[in-house]
Write an enzyme that holds these catalytic residues in place. Structure first.
Site, PDB file in Angstrom:
ATOM      1  N   ALA A  58       0.830  -1.209   0.000  1.00 19.02           N
ATOM      2  CA  ALA A  58       0.000   0.000   0.000  1.00 19.02           C
ATOM      3  C   ALA A  58       0.864   1.258   0.000  1.00 19.02           C
ATOM      4  O   ALA A  58       0.512   2.266   0.602  1.00 19.02           O
ATOM      5  CB  ALA A  58      -0.917  -0.009   1.221  1.00 19.02           C
TER       6      ALA A  58
ATOM      7  N   ARG B 266      -2.736   7.228 -11.303  1.00 21.72           N
ATOM      8  CA  ARG B 266      -3.860   7.264 -12.237  1.00 21.72           C
ATOM      9  C   ARG B 266      -5.173   7.719 -11.573  1.00 21.72           C
ATOM     10  O   ARG B 266      -6.139   8.042 -12.251  1.00 21.72           O
ATOM     11  CB  ARG B 266      -4.037   5.888 -12.905  1.00 21.72           C
TER      12      ARG B 266
ATOM     13  N   LYS C   6      -4.116   6.160  -3.124  1.00 27.01           N
ATOM     14  CA  LYS C   6      -5.138   5.348  -3.789  1.00 27.01           C
ATOM     15  C   LYS C   6      -5.831   4.400  -2.819  1.00 27.01           C
ATOM     16  O   LYS C   6      -7.059   4.285  -2.818  1.00 27.01           O
ATOM     17  CB  LYS C   6      -4.499   4.545  -4.927  1.00 27.01           C
TER      18      LYS C   6
ATOM     19  N   ASN D 259      -7.296   1.160 -10.415  1.00 32.16           N
ATOM     20  CA  ASN D 259      -6.227   2.083 -10.773  1.00 32.16           C
ATOM     21  C   ASN D 259      -6.735   3.500 -11.042  1.00 32.16           C
ATOM     22  O   ASN D 259      -5.981   4.453 -10.911  1.00 32.16           O
ATOM     23  CB  ASN D 259      -5.462   1.583 -12.001  1.00 32.16           C
TER      24      ASN D 259
ATOM     25  N   LYS E 234     -33.614  16.320  17.296  1.00 35.98           N
ATOM     26  CA  LYS E 234     -32.195  16.131  17.616  1.00 35.98           C
ATOM     27  C   LYS E 234     -32.088  15.737  19.072  1.00 35.98           C
ATOM     28  O   LYS E 234     -32.682  16.392  19.932  1.00 35.98           O
ATOM     29  CB  LYS E 234     -31.414  17.416  17.362  1.00 35.98           C
TER      30      LYS E 234
ATOM     31  N   ALA F 185     -48.728  21.519  15.595  1.00 34.88           N
ATOM     32  CA  ALA F 185     -48.023  21.990  14.395  1.00 34.88           C
ATOM     33  C   ALA F 185     -47.183  23.218  14.712  1.00 34.88           C
ATOM     34  O   ALA F 185     -47.640  24.132  15.389  1.00 34.88           O
ATOM     35  CB  ALA F 185     -49.034  22.313  13.303  1.00 34.88           C
TER      36      ALA F 185
HETATM   37  C1  UD1 Z   1       0.603  -5.300 -10.528  1.00 30.14           C
HETATM   38  C2  UD1 Z   1       1.375  -6.510 -11.065  1.00 30.14           C
HETATM   39  C3  UD1 Z   1       0.620  -7.057 -12.285  1.00 30.14           C
HETATM   40  C4  UD1 Z   1      -0.798  -7.439 -11.897  1.00 30.14           C
HETATM   41  C5  UD1 Z   1      -1.514  -6.234 -11.225  1.00 30.14           C
HETATM   42  C6  UD1 Z   1      -2.820  -6.695 -10.622  1.00 30.14           C
HETATM   43  C7  UD1 Z   1       3.730  -6.140 -10.630  1.00 30.14           C
HETATM   44  C8  UD1 Z   1       5.047  -5.788 -11.218  1.00 30.14           C
HETATM   45  N1  UD1 Z   1       2.695  -6.132 -11.462  1.00 30.14           N
HETATM   46  O1  UD1 Z   1       0.621  -4.281 -11.514  1.00 30.14           O
HETATM   47  O2  UD1 Z   1       1.286  -8.218 -12.789  1.00 30.14           O
HETATM   48  O3  UD1 Z   1      -1.521  -7.850 -13.029  1.00 30.14           O
HETATM   49  O4  UD1 Z   1      -0.710  -5.683 -10.155  1.00 30.14           O
HETATM   50  O5  UD1 Z   1      -3.599  -5.643 -10.117  1.00 30.14           O
HETATM   51  O6  UD1 Z   1       3.653  -6.432  -9.459  1.00 30.14           O
HETATM   52  N2  UD1 Z   1       3.099  -0.705  -4.512  1.00 30.14           N
HETATM   53  C9  UD1 Z   1       3.945  -0.494  -3.454  1.00 30.14           C
HETATM   54  N3  UD1 Z   1       5.223  -0.072  -3.703  1.00 30.14           N
HETATM   55  C10 UD1 Z   1       5.683   0.141  -4.949  1.00 30.14           C
HETATM   56  C11 UD1 Z   1       4.819  -0.096  -6.041  1.00 30.14           C
HETATM   57  C12 UD1 Z   1       3.525  -0.521  -5.794  1.00 30.14           C
HETATM   58  O7  UD1 Z   1       3.570  -0.666  -2.300  1.00 30.14           O
HETATM   59  O8  UD1 Z   1       6.854   0.513  -5.081  1.00 30.14           O
HETATM   60  C13 UD1 Z   1       1.739  -1.150  -4.234  1.00 30.14           C
HETATM   61  C14 UD1 Z   1       0.669  -0.175  -4.709  1.00 30.14           C
HETATM   62  O9  UD1 Z   1       0.327   0.729  -3.672  1.00 30.14           O
HETATM   63  C15 UD1 Z   1      -0.491  -1.070  -5.080  1.00 30.14           C
HETATM   64  C16 UD1 Z   1       0.178  -2.397  -5.446  1.00 30.14           C
HETATM   65  O10 UD1 Z   1       1.493  -2.336  -4.940  1.00 30.14           O
HETATM   66  O11 UD1 Z   1      -1.376  -1.284  -4.008  1.00 30.14           O
HETATM   67  C17 UD1 Z   1       0.190  -2.634  -6.943  1.00 30.14           C
HETATM   68  O12 UD1 Z   1       0.856  -1.583  -7.579  1.00 30.14           O
HETATM   69  P1  UD1 Z   1       0.401  -1.073  -9.010  1.00 30.14           P
HETATM   70  O13 UD1 Z   1       1.310   0.017  -9.430  1.00 30.14           O
HETATM   71  O14 UD1 Z   1      -1.050  -0.793  -9.021  1.00 30.14           O
HETATM   72  O15 UD1 Z   1       0.717  -2.383  -9.901  1.00 30.14           O
HETATM   73  P2  UD1 Z   1       0.136  -2.745 -11.315  1.00 30.14           P
HETATM   74  O16 UD1 Z   1       0.803  -1.921 -12.344  1.00 30.14           O
HETATM   75  O17 UD1 Z   1      -1.350  -2.688 -11.264  1.00 30.14           O
HETATM   76 CA    CA Z   2      -2.923  -2.072  -9.764  1.00 27.79          CA
END
Ligand code: UD1
Ligand code: CA
Length: 465
Positions: free
Chosen positions: A8, A14, A21, A231, A354, A383
């Protein structure tokens, strides 16, 4: 033995938002709280959350919401200072899970629709086959943006390739990585230091870890909607629609009538008894419960409130309140701040209550405001009766005894106590207590002046120029 880790730390670019997010809300909970609730049934021995972007806000929000769950292990927050990818996020866990002998279930923080059964199945498959890793996959009609999963007919994983790293042929594969993984921690810990940034985003991908592990299995989820990752705001809205149809379908199966379900929203924390009817444009939120035979709506909002049996609520807003059986609320009533009604009360049209307690069969039927008031049984509030409960500095209470009646347009200036069987004359402004069995009149007497009329214009001295 299973520990869970939720990723997280990302901002979620996005979403185009200042708010992380994973803190965006969906039906009364943030995305990451949904993820946390989906893993409760697994009884994890430890719960880790990787935080980064606005980590203090994420930690504070989660600590507050999770304090209600004393049976679960406390959340452990692990900071990822720079977000260099999902693999880098998991690397941050290494010092915290040193010597941990069990499995680690890793979930992205943006996958809010997962069903607990699905996670149980993933875990069972992982443990039964003694896999080094088991990942959740799905066949999506539109796999754009997701990592593609390549596997053998025996469900053995060959490779995960991110969408942006795929060749045109690889993009034809509709089997995607859900972002939910089960790892034998000792194996993953050995592999994590070997990850590289040899990809289009120049990030450390957790998905590369499986290339170094064996055996790794893929488990297809039956209902692909479960694994939709959020996303952007469009996906957030779509996920909420899915969540709502799950909740509403379930209530209809249990004997609740929903009239025009698409216009109704119900939080998953709401409890309904059979033969409740929910009319269009009605929203039930928070810790709300509604008793059998009650009819709510059209056009009503009920939040954190308990509604008894056979109650009707029409075009009204009820928050943090309790309504006993057989009462009729509305049209156009607003009950807030810990209102408690007795049974068979009538409240509305155009009434605000209230922090007010009413006995049984008490009516406040038209155009009134009662604040900080206690009224007994069979009271009739005429009333336009108003309690003047605020002197500009403090709020004061009003007490009204059983069977008393206030005349139309009376003002009760608090603090004031009206006894039992009292009648208040219409238009009175009551500033002093009234004993039992009295009529109280507090207004100027009507004056009649026979023959009085305005003098004709010609007789008046003109002040006009
Ligand atoms: C990722 C997966 C992808 C999968 C998708 C499913 C990888 C490389 N890719 O892509 O294969 O299909 O999820 O939803 O893992 N986060 C961190 N630290 C970071 C980067 C991300 O904690 O440095 C967390 C984000 O907060 C998020 C989660 O990891 O909750 C996923 O990150 P996100 O950037 O959404 O990955 P996707 O591009 O969706
Ligand atoms: Ca994602």
């Amino acid at each position: 033995m299973v520990a869970i880790a939720i990723l997280a730390a990302g901002r979620g670019t996005r979403m185009k938002s200042d708010l992380p997010k994973v803190l965006h809300g969906m039906g009364g909970r943030s995305l990451v709280e949904w993820v946390l609730s989906s893993v409760e049934d697994i009884h994890p021995v430890r719960r880790l959350v990787v935080v980064g972007y606005r980590h203090e806000l994420v930690m504070e929000t989660l600590s507050d919401s999770q304090s209600e769950n004393p049976n679960l292990p406390a959340l452990e927050f692990v900071e990822q200072r720079e977000q260099l990818g999902t693999g880098h996020a998991v690397q941050q866990l290494l010092p915290h899970l040193k010597g941990f002998e069990g499995d680690l279930l890793i979930l992205n923080g943006d996958v809010p629709l997962l069903r607990p059964q699905t996670l149980k199945l993933l875990l069972q498959t992982h443990q039964k086959n003694r896999n080094a890793a088991t990942i959740l996959t799905a066949q999506l009609p539109d796999p754009k943006g997701y990592g593609r999963v390549f596997r053998t007919d025996q469900n053995l994983l060959q490779q995960i390739v991110e969408d942006r790293d795929c060749t045109p042929t690889q993009k034809q594969n509709h089997r995607i990585n859900a972002g939910v993984y089960c790892f034998r921690w000792a194996d993953l810990a050995r592999v994590l230091p070997q990850l590289t940034t040899n990809n289009d985003q120049k990030e450390y991908y957790l998905t590369d870890a499986v290339n170094y592990m064996k055996p790794v299995m893929a488990v297809d989820v039956e209902d692909y909607q479960e694994i939709l990752g959020i996303n952007d705001r469009k996906q957030l809205a779509d996920a909420y629609t899915i969540l709502q149809s799950r909740i509403k379908d379930e209530w209809m199966r249990k004997g609740i009538t929903l009239v025009d379900p698409s216009s109704i929203t119900i939080d998953d924390t709401v409890e309904l008894e059979p033969d409740v009817v929910i009319e269009p444009q009605t929203h039930l939120r928070g810790k709300t419960a509604i008793g059998a035979g009650s009819r709510i709506g059209p056009g009503s909002l009920i939040e954190n409130s308990q509604i008894g049996r056979n109650v009707t609520v029409l075009y009204s807003v009820v928050t943090d309140s309790f309504i006993a059986e057989g009462s009729r609320i509305g049209p156009y009533a607003h009950l807030r701040g810990h209102v408690k009604t007795g049974s068979h009360c009538r409240i509305g049209n155009f009434v605000e209550l209230k922090n007010t307690k009413l006995g049984d069969r008490t009516n406040v039927a038209h155009l009134s405001y009662l604040g900080d008031t206690t009224a007994g049984n069979q009271v009739n509030i005429g009333a336009g009766t108003i309690t003047a409960n605020y002197d500009g500095v403090k709020k004061h209470p009003t007490h009204i005894g059983d069977r008393s009646k206030t005349g139309s347009n009376s003002v009760l200036v608090a603090p004031v106590t009206i006894g039992q069987d009292v009648n208040i004359a219409a238009g009175s402004t009551i500033t002093e207590d009234v004993p039992n069995d009295c009529l109280a009149i507090a207004r100027a007497r009507q004056v009649i002046k026979p023959g009085w009329r305005l003098k004709p214009k010609s007789d008046q001295k003109s002040t006009d120029n």
